[in-house]
Structure formats: structure tokens, C-alpha cells
Design a protein around this motif. Structure first.
Motif, PDB file in Angstrom:
ATOM      1  N   TRP A 177       0.832  -1.196   0.000  1.00 31.24           N
ATOM      2  CA  TRP A 177       0.000   0.000   0.000  1.00 31.24           C
ATOM      3  C   TRP A 177       0.873   1.253   0.000  1.00 31.24           C
ATOM      4  O   TRP A 177       1.998   1.240   0.512  1.00 31.24           O
ATOM      5  CB  TRP A 177      -0.921   0.052   1.229  1.00 31.24           C
ATOM      6  CG  TRP A 177      -2.073  -0.886   1.140  1.00 31.24           C
ATOM      7  CD1 TRP A 177      -2.145  -2.170   1.575  1.00 31.24           C
ATOM      8  CD2 TRP A 177      -3.353  -0.597   0.546  1.00 31.24           C
ATOM      9  NE1 TRP A 177      -3.366  -2.711   1.307  1.00 31.24           N
ATOM     10  CE2 TRP A 177      -4.135  -1.762   0.679  1.00 31.24           C
ATOM     11  CE3 TRP A 177      -3.903   0.534  -0.058  1.00 31.24           C
ATOM     12  CZ2 TRP A 177      -5.441  -1.842   0.205  1.00 31.24           C
ATOM     13  CZ3 TRP A 177      -5.206   0.460  -0.513  1.00 31.24           C
ATOM     14  CH2 TRP A 177      -5.968  -0.711  -0.388  1.00 31.24           C
ATOM     15  N   VAL A 213      -0.560   6.672  -9.353  1.00 27.58           N
ATOM     16  CA  VAL A 213      -1.260   5.390  -9.336  1.00 27.58           C
ATOM     17  C   VAL A 213      -0.526   4.380 -10.207  1.00 27.58           C
ATOM     18  O   VAL A 213      -0.334   3.213  -9.816  1.00 27.58           O
ATOM     19  CB  VAL A 213      -2.716   5.560  -9.790  1.00 27.58           C
ATOM     20  CG1 VAL A 213      -3.379   4.197  -9.960  1.00 27.58           C
ATOM     21  CG2 VAL A 213      -3.498   6.406  -8.794  1.00 27.58           C
ATOM     22  N   HIS A 254       1.040   0.804  -8.933  1.00 21.24           N
ATOM     23  CA  HIS A 254       0.616  -0.466  -9.522  1.00 21.24           C
ATOM     24  C   HIS A 254       1.780  -1.204 -10.158  1.00 21.24           C
ATOM     25  O   HIS A 254       1.823  -2.446 -10.127  1.00 21.24           O
ATOM     26  CB  HIS A 254      -0.512  -0.216 -10.518  1.00 21.24           C
ATOM     27  CG  HIS A 254      -1.794   0.193  -9.856  1.00 21.24           C
ATOM     28  ND1 HIS A 254      -2.921   0.573 -10.575  1.00 21.24           N
ATOM     29  CD2 HIS A 254      -2.150   0.291  -8.544  1.00 21.24           C
ATOM     30  CE1 HIS A 254      -3.895   0.884  -9.729  1.00 21.24           C
ATOM     31  NE2 HIS A 254      -3.450   0.717  -8.496  1.00 21.24           N
ATOM     32  N   ARG A 293      -1.157  -1.112  -3.901  1.00 19.74           N
ATOM     33  CA  ARG A 293      -2.401  -0.359  -4.051  1.00 19.74           C
ATOM     34  C   ARG A 293      -2.218   1.029  -3.452  1.00 19.74           C
ATOM     35  O   ARG A 293      -1.427   1.209  -2.517  1.00 19.74           O
ATOM     36  CB  ARG A 293      -3.553  -1.100  -3.369  1.00 19.74           C
ATOM     37  CG  ARG A 293      -3.955  -2.368  -4.100  1.00 19.74           C
ATOM     38  CD  ARG A 293      -5.137  -3.071  -3.452  1.00 19.74           C
ATOM     39  NE  ARG A 293      -4.736  -3.904  -2.325  1.00 19.74           N
ATOM     40  CZ  ARG A 293      -5.568  -4.685  -1.648  1.00 19.74           C
ATOM     41  NH1 ARG A 293      -6.859  -4.706  -1.957  1.00 19.74           N
ATOM     42  NH2 ARG A 293      -5.133  -5.432  -0.641  1.00 19.74           N
ATOM     43  N   THR A 327      -3.972   4.473  -1.746  1.00 20.49           N
ATOM     44  CA  THR A 327      -5.107   5.070  -1.053  1.00 20.49           C
ATOM     45  C   THR A 327      -4.798   6.523  -0.751  1.00 20.49           C
ATOM     46  O   THR A 327      -3.647   6.956  -0.834  1.00 20.49           O
ATOM     47  CB  THR A 327      -5.450   4.300   0.233  1.00 20.49           C
ATOM     48  OG1 THR A 327      -6.715   4.755   0.728  1.00 20.49           O
ATOM     49  CG2 THR A 327      -4.391   4.476   1.306  1.00 20.49           C
ATOM     50  N   GLY A 359      -7.446   6.027 -10.788  1.00 26.64           N
ATOM     51  CA  GLY A 359      -7.263   4.616 -10.466  1.00 26.64           C
ATOM     52  C   GLY A 359      -6.959   4.306  -9.029  1.00 26.64           C
ATOM     53  O   GLY A 359      -6.537   3.178  -8.712  1.00 26.64           O
ATOM     54  N   ALA A 360      -7.178   5.257  -8.103  1.00 29.28           N
ATOM     55  CA  ALA A 360      -6.947   4.979  -6.683  1.00 29.28           C
ATOM     56  C   ALA A 360      -7.768   3.770  -6.250  1.00 29.28           C
ATOM     57  O   ALA A 360      -8.924   3.599  -6.657  1.00 29.28           O
ATOM     58  CB  ALA A 360      -7.307   6.189  -5.835  1.00 29.28           C
ATOM     59  N   ASP A 361      -7.189   2.946  -5.420  1.00 32.76           N
ATOM     60  CA  ASP A 361      -7.838   1.712  -4.994  1.00 32.76           C
ATOM     61  C   ASP A 361      -8.740   1.904  -3.785  1.00 32.76           C
ATOM     62  O   ASP A 361      -9.613   1.075  -3.526  1.00 32.76           O
ATOM     63  CB  ASP A 361      -6.764   0.672  -4.660  1.00 32.76           C
ATOM     64  CG  ASP A 361      -5.865   0.396  -5.853  1.00 32.76           C
ATOM     65  OD1 ASP A 361      -6.287  -0.352  -6.743  1.00 32.76           O
ATOM     66  OD2 ASP A 361      -4.751   0.957  -5.895  1.00 32.76           O
ATOM     67  N   CYS A 362      -8.509   2.979  -3.041  1.00 27.41           N
ATOM     68  CA  CYS A 362      -9.256   3.203  -1.807  1.00 27.41           C
ATOM     69  C   CYS A 362      -9.227   4.692  -1.489  1.00 27.41           C
ATOM     70  O   CYS A 362      -8.328   5.416  -1.934  1.00 27.41           O
ATOM     71  CB  CYS A 362      -8.617   2.413  -0.669  1.00 27.41           C
ATOM     72  SG  CYS A 362      -9.439   2.553   0.944  1.00 27.41           S
ATOM     73  N   ARG A 368     -15.609   1.680 -10.490  1.00 27.41           N
ATOM     74  CA  ARG A 368     -14.179   1.404 -10.358  1.00 27.41           C
ATOM     75  C   ARG A 368     -13.866   0.433  -9.223  1.00 27.41           C
ATOM     76  O   ARG A 368     -12.712   0.019  -9.077  1.00 27.41           O
ATOM     77  CB  ARG A 368     -13.422   2.714 -10.121  1.00 27.41           C
ATOM     78  CG  ARG A 368     -13.562   3.733 -11.236  1.00 27.41           C
ATOM     79  CD  ARG A 368     -13.029   3.210 -12.564  1.00 27.41           C
ATOM     80  NE  ARG A 368     -13.154   4.171 -13.636  1.00 27.41           N
ATOM     81  CZ  ARG A 368     -12.187   5.015 -14.013  1.00 27.41           C
ATOM     82  NH1 ARG A 368     -11.024   5.006 -13.385  1.00 27.41           N
ATOM     83  NH2 ARG A 368     -12.379   5.854 -15.008  1.00 27.41           N
ATOM     84  N   THR A 423     -13.792   1.162  -6.080  1.00 28.01           N
ATOM     85  CA  THR A 423     -12.967   1.887  -5.108  1.00 28.01           C
ATOM     86  C   THR A 423     -13.550   1.723  -3.712  1.00 28.01           C
ATOM     87  O   THR A 423     -14.724   2.008  -3.481  1.00 28.01           O
ATOM     88  CB  THR A 423     -12.899   3.378  -5.473  1.00 28.01           C
ATOM     89  OG1 THR A 423     -12.527   3.514  -6.841  1.00 28.01           O
ATOM     90  CG2 THR A 423     -11.886   4.092  -4.600  1.00 28.01           C
ATOM     91  N   TRP A 426      -9.902  -8.599   1.914  1.00 24.11           N
ATOM     92  CA  TRP A 426      -9.433  -7.398   1.215  1.00 24.11           C
ATOM     93  C   TRP A 426      -7.931  -7.206   1.376  1.00 24.11           C
ATOM     94  O   TRP A 426      -7.232  -6.818   0.430  1.00 24.11           O
ATOM     95  CB  TRP A 426     -10.203  -6.200   1.745  1.00 24.11           C
ATOM     96  CG  TRP A 426      -9.936  -4.897   1.078  1.00 24.11           C
ATOM     97  CD1 TRP A 426     -10.021  -4.619  -0.250  1.00 24.11           C
ATOM     98  CD2 TRP A 426      -9.579  -3.673   1.733  1.00 24.11           C
ATOM     99  NE1 TRP A 426      -9.735  -3.288  -0.483  1.00 24.11           N
ATOM    100  CE2 TRP A 426      -9.459  -2.694   0.725  1.00 24.11           C
ATOM    101  CE3 TRP A 426      -9.371  -3.321   3.060  1.00 24.11           C
ATOM    102  CZ2 TRP A 426      -9.123  -1.365   1.017  1.00 24.11           C
ATOM    103  CZ3 TRP A 426      -9.044  -2.004   3.358  1.00 24.11           C
ATOM    104  CH2 TRP A 426      -8.918  -1.040   2.338  1.00 24.11           C
TER     105      TRP A 426
END
Length: 366
Positions: A149, A177, A181, A186, A188, A204-207, A225, A227, A321
Motif C-alpha cells: 500500500w 497510481v 501499480h 495499491r 489510497t 485509479g486509486a484503490d481506496c 471502479r 474503489t 481485502w
């Protein structure tokens, strides 16, 4: 309890929200549902059993002034552990807490490296303070330092505007992002305001952490997405006090914080009802006390999320997760034993009767 001892737990074993078994055993630190050979060295427990809880936004190694020493970090970790948090996603810390991985009695930590923020646009001593052109290289660096992360500060008060404002241009977020990746991590971001969310999610943020600015028009984008959101409602409860402290100097910002606080439960409920993944996080470690994971689960229930789903956001779903097993055959034995069914009333999580970490009883109230 020696490494050769067997722990036998009977009662109601919540393998999943609806998957309930009668018993399990812990042998050599791992879970099994097959009765082991008879042994004289067996300890028996009984109650409602569930996986160790997850605090998906926590800062071990940090307090309001910045990084803390090992003794303070250990005390923070023990407070979380004894409250039932056995897996932490440390959402940014300037302290090196790798030594915790070698301490068998402390929670497991998934780290996000150190916060990345704009100069003078975040709390002092917390973040690497950098300009947009430095963001992607720093993201790559923190991704390599973390555990899958990276954490950005997506918005903060802009003193010239006198209100919350995005910290990064769109191109910098897209590069950040992509950099995360490429490193297999990921990304956030801390976000309070409405205006920072679209660029982050479209990049493209994951969280998104907090996500108090989530509005009806943005919800479909989050759903599309996939998210996730970690609302940190026990943190958001401090907004009125923060607003009052800055109202004379920044009245726009204070009024904005008041509005975000007033609609906090509606915001979280709307996100849940739309299908946005929600996970439990307390934001402990800055000004928020550690050990409040149960308070955060209760806040999700207060927002209108069914108790079993609020519980899952701190247990089964949260572990999936973060890529950590729950109560599965062969999994590390990280679990809680409670007196009553937490699916019926999440307050059953408060002060768990027994905490088992890495197969050992590390805390008990009896």
C-alpha cells in the motif's frame, strides 16, 4: 501454552457470517477442524469465536507530534491487540515499525510507508512533503518500503482559499497510481472534500480514506471502479471541535467541516447501499486513541449498515481485502472468543473474553 499444546475451542465458530461450526482446534499455531490425536496438554475454551478484527486505518508508531519511540509503539499495539485488533493496515507512519514483525505477541501490520503530502498542506512531522513532479518517484519508493500500500494526502486546507482543496493535479495522480501499480502496490488517499474525489478515483486509486465528501453524483464512479472506502467515523466525530478551533481564522473551512460532519452517517449509508466496499478503520495514532475498533463498528451500525455487514467490514471481508485468512483450515490462529453473538449485537466485541494470536492466548478477561 507450549508449541506442542493443543487449544480446543467449542461453541459457535463463525467461519463466515452464516458459516457456523461447533468447534476448532489450534495446533502448532494453526487452525484445524479435524480432531488431533489425543494429548494430555490440551486447553479448552468456549464461546462465540470469530477471526481477529482488522483496523484498516491505524497508525502504530505515530502520535500528534510525529514518530514515537518503541516503547510507545509497543503500548499502542498492545492496546489494539487487547481490544481484538489482530491485523492492522497502518495507513502511513514516519516510524520504522518493522521490529514489531518479530514480536509474537503484537498484531500483524500491513504498512503503507510514510504519508506523501504537499509542503505545508498536512500535519507537521507526519509526511514526506513534496511537489507534484516528485510524487510518482516517491510513490514507487514508499511502495517498496511498505506492504502493498501507498498513502497520499489527497486534500487539506489551502490557507489562501481558506477551505479544503485538492493537493495534486490530475496528471500527478495518474502517474502516482501507475507507479504504485507497477510496484504491485495499491494506492489510497486521505480525502475530506468533495472536490478531490473524482480525479483520484478516475486516476485509479484503490481506496479513499474518510471520503466525507462523497456525493450522490460520485457514487456511481466509485461503484464502477470498485474503489473502497474506509470512513473512520470515530475520527469524523472530532470535526466540530476542529472546526470550532479554526472558525475565527478560516470560517469557510469551519463551515465546510461542520457540513461534512452533519451528513457523515448519510454519506456512509448511501455508499453502502450503492455497493461500495466499506471497511472499518479508526485513524488511531494521531489524536485518536488506540483500541477503538469496536466503537467504529458500532458507528457503522449507527449509520444504518446492518450489524452483520458492519462486523464483516472488520472481520471476514476486511481480511479478504487485505489478503489475510480468517478461520480456515491451516490458517494462523488469530481469533477472538466472545460471550455472545456479535452478529446480533456488535457490543459483544467489547472486551473480548479471550484473544488468541499466532496460536497463543495473549489476553483473557477470565
Amino acid at each position: 501454552m507450549s508449541d506442542s499444546a493443543v487449544l480446543h475451542i467449542k461453541g459457535r465458530v463463525l467461519v463466515g457470517p452464516e458459516d457456523v461450526r461447533d468447534e476448532l482446534w489450534v495446533r502448532e499455531g494453526r487452525i484445524t477442524f479435524e480432531r488431533p490425536p489425543r494429548t494430555a496438554d490440551t486447553t479448552a475454551l468456549a464461546g462465540w469465536v470469530l477471526p481477529g478484527l482488522v483496523d484498516a486505518h491505524c497508525h502504530i508508531g505515530l502520535d500528534a507530534g510525529g514518530a514515537v519511540d518503541r516503547a510507545t509503539s509497543r503500548a499502542q499495539a498492545l492496546t489494539d491487540r487487547d481490544a481484538g485488533t489482530l491485523l492492522v493496515r497502518d495507513a502511513g507512519s514516519p516510524a520504522d515499525t518493522r521490529w514489531i514483525d518479530d514480536e509474537q505477541g503484537l498484531p500483524r501490520i500491513v504498512r503503507a510507508g510514510r504519508h506523501l503530502a504537499r509542503p505545508r498542506r498536512y500535519l507537521r512531522n507526519f509526511a514526506h512533503e513534496i511537489e507534484p513532479e516528485e510524487l510518482a518517484p516517491r510513490v514507487a519508493q514508499e511502495a517498496r518500503r511498505g506492504d502493498g500500500w501507498v498513502k497520499l494526502v489527497g486534500d487539506w486546507i489551502d490557507r489562501e482559499q481558506g477551505d479544503l482543496a485538492p493537493c495534486w493535479p490530475r496528471w500527478a495522480l495518474e502517474e502516482a497510481v501507475a507507479a504504485a501499480h507497477r510496484e504491485g502496490a495499491r494506492l489510497t488517499a486521505h480525502c475530506f472534500a468533495e472536490s478531490s474525489l473524482r480525479d483520484l478515483v478516475e486516476a485509479g486509486a484503490d481506496c479513499v480514506e474518510h471520503a466525507t465528501g462523497l456525493t450522490e453524483d460520485l457514487i456511481p464512479l466509485f461503484v464502477e471502479r470498485g474503489t473502497a472506502v474506509v470512513p473512520t467515523l470515530v475520527n469524523i466525530a472530532t470535526f466540530p471541535r476542529l472546526a470550532e478551533g479554526g472558525r475565527a481564522r478560516f470560517p469557510r473551512w469551519a463551515a465546510h467541516m461542520d457540513r461534512l460532519h452533519e451528513r457523515r452517517h448519510d454519506t456512509v449509508r448511501a455508499a453502502y447501499e450503492a455497493g461500495i466496499p466499506i471497511y472499518v478503520g479508526t485513524d488511531a495514532g494521531g489524536t485518536i486513541a488506540h483500541g477503538r475498533v469496536v466503537d467504529e463498528v458500532a458507528e457503522l451500525v449507527r449509520a444504518g449498515i446492518p450489524a452483520v455487514d458492519a462486523l464483516s467490514a472488520a472481520a471476514w471481508a476486511a481480511r479478504r481485502w487485505l489478503g489475510h485468512p480468517g478461520l480456515e483450515e491451516g490458517a494462523p490462529a488469530d481469533l477472538l472468543v466472545c460471550d455472545s453473538d456479535p452478529r446480533a449485537d456488535v457490543r459483544a466485541l467489547a472486551g473480548p473474553r479471550t484473544v488468541v494470536l499466532r496460536g497463543r492466548v495473549v489476553s483473557t478477561t477470565r
